[in-house]
Scaffold this motif. Structure first.
Motif, short mmCIF file in Angstrom:
data_model
loop_
_atom_site.label_atom_id
_atom_site.label_comp_id
_atom_site.label_asym_id
_atom_site.label_seq_id
_atom_site.Cartn_x
_atom_site.Cartn_y
_atom_site.Cartn_z
N UNK A 125 10.79 -30.55 14.76
CA UNK A 125 11.29 -29.71 13.68
C UNK A 125 11.73 -30.48 12.45
N UNK A 126 11.11 -31.64 12.23
CA UNK A 126 11.48 -32.44 11.05
C UNK A 126 10.46 -32.17 9.95
N UNK A 127 10.91 -31.70 8.77
CA UNK A 127 9.95 -31.42 7.71
C UNK A 127 9.38 -32.70 7.10
N UNK A 128 8.28 -32.55 6.38
CA UNK A 128 7.69 -33.70 5.71
C UNK A 128 8.62 -34.13 4.57
N UNK A 129 8.49 -35.35 4.14
CA UNK A 129 9.30 -35.78 3.00
C UNK A 129 8.52 -36.72 2.11
N UNK A 130 8.91 -36.70 0.85
CA UNK A 130 8.36 -37.61 -0.14
C UNK A 130 9.55 -38.34 -0.74
N UNK A 131 9.44 -39.61 -0.88
CA UNK A 131 10.58 -40.32 -1.43
C UNK A 131 10.11 -41.46 -2.31
N UNK A 132 11.05 -42.03 -3.03
CA UNK A 132 10.69 -43.04 -4.01
C UNK A 132 11.77 -44.13 -4.03
N UNK A 133 11.33 -45.37 -4.10
CA UNK A 133 12.25 -46.49 -4.28
C UNK A 133 11.92 -47.15 -5.62
N UNK A 134 12.90 -47.75 -6.25
CA UNK A 134 12.65 -48.46 -7.50
C UNK A 134 13.48 -49.74 -7.53
N UNK A 135 12.93 -50.76 -8.16
CA UNK A 135 13.63 -52.03 -8.26
C UNK A 135 13.44 -52.60 -9.66
N UNK A 136 14.53 -53.04 -10.25
CA UNK A 136 14.47 -53.68 -11.56
C UNK A 136 15.17 -55.02 -11.42
N UNK A 137 14.44 -56.09 -11.71
CA UNK A 137 15.02 -57.41 -11.54
C UNK A 137 14.93 -58.19 -12.83
N UNK A 138 15.92 -59.02 -13.06
CA UNK A 138 15.95 -59.83 -14.27
C UNK A 138 16.34 -61.25 -13.88
N UNK A 139 15.56 -62.22 -14.32
CA UNK A 139 15.87 -63.63 -14.02
C UNK A 139 16.78 -64.14 -15.12
#
Lengths: 732, 211
Positions: free
Chosen positions: A671-685
């Motif tokens: 009974x677990x619905x489908x999911x869509x998800x998003x990760x984001x990463x911003x890096x600065x040296x």
């Protein structure tokens, strides 16, 4: 027949000049697409799409011919590598003639499939390699999260410290058809033939690569390598010299601190020492029901000593100690009216291992290696009775040598001793006996036959083993690899693999939570009973696949599989017994484990990587998995469709931006619905030594469920929450 | 079940599996077959296209390293150097992305105890006294031959990367084989120039000319 590879300057210029298709999107009509796609892609391209318009297709789309992009400074081919080359020129000119000067892509090294070094493009199996750079740019902070990027690997988080992970289906907390290794040390537990993911960790920076093999790898690795093998390989100590420190602070990853020091003992001996500690927040459950916070400290070392040109002696070890929380519902047949109780407690987990390996190179195509390790794991419920301690000693030897002109022969043998001690959690979880020792003997032979030079290679081999549960087992494979050109390979394989019974299937008695079974006086407690004499689950796997490096910028691969399972684990209801005072309970319904189930799974996995510009790298995977087990609930515990897309963009010389999108299909039987998800990463040296990053994970919803309630242990699941963390990395 | 009946049951596997596979619904089987055919066709069609792309930077880094090792493993006649302080000169005729590695070599290495001087030339006439002369493949063949002619009598290790370079009288010629940089040596040309080449290099090379 050697091929002369002498592209003229004109040819290489033509390859470098690329044609890019630019599509303008009407923001009013496609605002959603506009936001998601254009924000990333067209910004990335706009900097480069200033070339001359070559051909108009319509008002909205046209082709632009770009000037040849200037190649970014590749740290591998300039700088350091120049020094390596000059060192070769001084000491070992022969090696210089073996340095490959072609672009990599299909040239990532893989050892898992046949236990010898080979490249992805020339491996007759469905391999996916997760490199160190992919891990760094994913923003993942634990091994299970890293594995999400591999195709057809089902990763579902049950609570903050428990995962259900499998390959090609049969997922569950106790998924048991997967072999997982860290630096040659098997980390699945013979207790249930699965992995306790809460204690598997390394310094992610020190991982060289993770090889994920879909399909049986049993021929060389043995039992449990049924649906797949995950091989985590860390860097040599000589590659982790200097200082490394990372601090993470965030909403879910509350605090992760890592420090590592690498140095030199003598001219040809290097070491590294590391320490890592983390604290992770609880997941989400309504009514304050989450008790799954998690903290573990660990430390370890690795020494690599090269006493001569042809010897490498590795000595490494780890130790960890920590707490992983959970809420469980435990059945309690003697306490009406609920007949269960809630247990909020922590697992105290601790363990350590030491490993020694000696690899000796006899010649270019011949070597042997010997390895021995000792591993101890301890796991105890605080405030409850359950406890499991386990000691494992393993010895492994393998030898590779050429046989005649076109045979590369490899053989090996191994012995594993494992001993456990269990304290039962009566009446829920009982093992009889509470102490058990098991021996496992195994040996394997494999021959790689070059049928037609540089065109057709066949691999034949088999693993044989003798274990204390089912006696003798054989796991043969036949594989064929056709490489019509340097940039294409097509392979096919037929293999047999077995999943030998685990300690639990032989010896366990689990009393599940009370339920209502028609025809029996309520409440009924189902009891899962291990069966002495249970046999191995058998898989015959038929696979084929293709890999294509279509252009310098674009590559893809596809694998199709048909898995045919027999003697799958099943339960057979026995005669109910119970109620002391009929018609009122409690009643017990014994469910004996057996091998009455069978079925098949099939599907395909598609992966592609595309570099539209030198600063943008996109890769994605899609997998389709269809399970037909005659209606068993296991069918609905693995997502049918999964997709993953990661775009890594070097915005400038100091800035990196990464975006990950993921889709996981619903799990009908949970009974677990489908999911869509998003990760984001911003890096600065900030400086060449200091990397600052902000990472957002699970950004599209405040929380979502990834798996259902675990009936075996009664663990209450929590939902995965949106997470934001900041990270500082210092390297020197 | 006792151990005796848990025997090795390999024989029950494949026929049953095969039977089930071929009983598979016709539609799916056809789809799978079609997909396989398309894949094979793609693979076959792609065969022969797509020349393998060599990474020029890697290629020239390796070639640069070779130039350095040639300097180390070849011996020039004493007359090639005027004094003890005179540098070892590596000349480059034509344009090739050798700058990063040659710069590193000239700043951090020595050849036969001498500091290394790198000089670049645009025409055959420009080429002056040097110990190694690398002729890039971007140089037209007639200019290459003129350069070889110009240095026919002097102790210059002429190194090229164009098919035919050793036949014209060059000493060493690079070629690419199995994704790596290999080289051929014209032994006669080396002897004419009084340059002796270490067996270590000869063993690695494809040899031309009279021993």
């Amino acid at each position: 027949m050697p091929i002369l590879l002498c592209p003229t300057a004109a040819v290489s210029r033509a390859i470098k000049r690329r044609i890019v298709f630019v599509r303008r999107i009407n923001p009013n009509r496609h605002w959603l697409l506009f936001v998601a796609g254009v924000a990333l892609m067209s910004t990335a391209w706009s900097a480069n799409a200033k070339g001359q318009v070559v051909r108009y297709v319509s008002e909205e789309s046209y082709f632009v011919q770009q000037p040849a992009p200037t190649m970014p400074e590749d740290p591998e081919t300039t700088g350091e590598n120049i020094d390596q080359l000059l060192e070769l020129a001084e000491q070992n000119v022969d090696e210089l003639s073996r340095v490959r000067v072609t672009s990599p892509a299909l040239d990532l090294v893989v050892t898992t499939v046949s236990r010898q070094k080979s490249t992805v493009g020339r491996t007759p199996a469905a391999v996916f390699v997760i490199t160190n750079e992919m891990i760094r740019r994913s923003g993942a902070t634990s091994i299970p999260e890293v594995l999400r990027m591999a195709p057809d690997v089902q990763v579902a988080r049950l609570d903050s410290n428990k995962w259900a992970i499998s390959i090609r289906g049969f997922n569950g907390r106790f998924a048991n058809k997967l072999l997982v290794q860290i630096d040659g040390r098997s980390v699945y537990t013979p207790l249930f033939a699965g992995v306790f993911w809460d204690v598997q960790d390394v310094v992610l920076e020190d991982i060289e690569r993770i090889e994920v093999i879909r399909g049986p790898g049993a021929t060389v690795w043995g039992a449990n390598a049924v649906n797949g093998v995950i091989n985590i390989i860390t860097k040599r100590a000589s590659e982790t010299q200097g200082y490394y420190a990372q601090v993470i602070a965030g909403k879910e990853d509350r605090a992760v601190t890592t420090a590592r020091v690498g140095g030199q003992i003598s001219e040809n001996a290097h070491y590294r020492v590391y320490g890592k500690w983390f604290e992770r927040d609880e997941g989400f459950a309504p009514n304050d029901a989450a008790h799954d916070d998690w903290r573990i400290g660990r430390g370890g070392f690795r020494i690599d000593w090269e006493p001569s040109c042809c010897d490498l002696i590795t000595y490494q070890g780890d130790y960890y100690d920590g707490y992983a929380g959970q809420r469980s519902l435990l059945s309690n047949p003697t306490s009406p009216p609920d007949f269960f109780r809630i247990s909020d407690t922590d697992f105290h987990v601790a363990g350590g291992n030491v490993l020694w390996r000696w690899t000796h190179q006899l010649s270019d195509d011949s070597d042997w290696s010997a390895q021995a390790y000792y591993d101890r794991t301890e796991r105890a419920l605080v405030n409850e009775q359950f406890r499991e301690d386990r000691d494992t000693i393993d010895f492994d030897f393998q030898h590779r040598f050429p046989l005649a002109d076109n045979h590369s022969f490899i053989w090996g043998f191994g012995y594993r001793y494992t001993e456990d001690f269990i304290v039962n959690q009566a009446p829920t979880l009982i093992f009889t006996p509470t102490r058990r020792t098991d021996d496992l003997f195994s040996y394997f032979v494999q021959d790689e036959i070059t049928l037609i030079d540089e065109l057709l290679v066949a691999t034949l081999g088999s693993k044989f083993q003798h274990n204390d549960y089912t006696g003798f087992e054989a796991q043969p494979t036949a594989r064929l690899l056709w490489t019509p050109s340097e940039r294409h390979s097509i392979w096919g394989a037929v293999s047999r693999a077995v999943r030998t019974p685990s300690r639990a299937e032989d010896d366990v008695q689990i009393t599940l939570l009370p339920s209502v079974v028609p025809g029996l006086p309520p409440p009924t407690f189902s009891q899962i009973l291990g069966t002495r004499g249970i046999t191995s689950e058998v898989l015959w796997a038929y696979e084929c696949g293709v890999r294509v490096q279509a252009t310098e910028q674009f590559s893809w691969d596809l694998a199709l599989f048909f898995h045919d399972y027999e003697d799958l684990s099943s339960t057979t209801p026995g005669t109910p017994y119970g109620p002391a005072f009929p018609p009122f309970g409690p009643t017990f319904l014994p469910l004996s484990l057996g091998n009455a189930s069978a079925g098949e799974t099939y599907g395909f996995e598609l992966g592609a990587a595309y570099d539209p510009t030198p600063t943008l790298h996109i890769f994605g995977t899609y997998s389709l998995l269809i399970m037909d087990l005659g209606g068993s609930s296991t069918e609905g515990q693995s997502p049918r469709n999964q997709a993953y897309v990661q775009a890594s963009w070097d915005v400038g010389p100091r800035t990196e931006f990464d975006l990950i999108g993921r889709y996981v299909d619903r799990l009908p039987s949970l009974g677990v619905p489908s999911y869509t998800t998003m990760d984001a990463r911003l890096a600065y040296w900030v400086t060449p030594n200091l990397e600052a990053a902000v990472v957002g994970r699970q950004l599209l919803d405040s929380s979502h469920s990834e798996f259902g309630f675990d009936t075996f242990t009664g663990n209450v699941n929590t939902e995965v929450q949106r997470d934001v963390y900041a990270s500082l990395i210092w390297r020197r | 079940m006792d151990l005796a009946t848990r025997k090795y049951r390999l024989s029950t596997g494949p026929p049953r599996a095969a039977r089930r596979f071929f009983r598979w619904r016709q539609g799916r089987k056809l789809t799978a077959l079609t997909v396989c055919c398309v894949l094979s066709w793609l693979g076959a069609a792609a065969h022969g296209q797509d020349p393998l792309v060599v990474d020029p930077q890697k290629e020239y880094n390796v070639k640069g390293a070779y130039l350095y090792s040639f300097g180390r493993y070849a011996t020039w006649p004493a007359s090639a150097f005027v004094g003890d302080e005179e540098p070892f000169v590596i000349g480059v005729l034509g344009s090739a992305p050798l700058d990063p590695i040659l710069e590193r070599i000239s700043t951090s290495k020595t050849i036969q105890g001498r500091r290394i001087d790198v000089r670049t030339y645009r025409t055959a006439e420009e080429t002056g006294i040097c110990h190694i002369l690398f002729v890039a493949r971007t140089v037209p063949p007639d200019v290459q031959q003129a350069a070889i002619e110009r240095h026919r009598q002097s102790a210059v290790l002429l190194i090229g990367e164009t098919p035919g370079f050793t036949q014209w009288g060059g000493v060493i010629n690079f070629f690419l084989e199995e994704e790596s940089v290999r080289f051929e040596i014209n032994v006669t040309a080396a002897r004419e120039r009084q340059i002796s080449i270490d067996a270590k290099l000869l063993r690695l090379a494809r040899l031309h000319g009279q021993e």
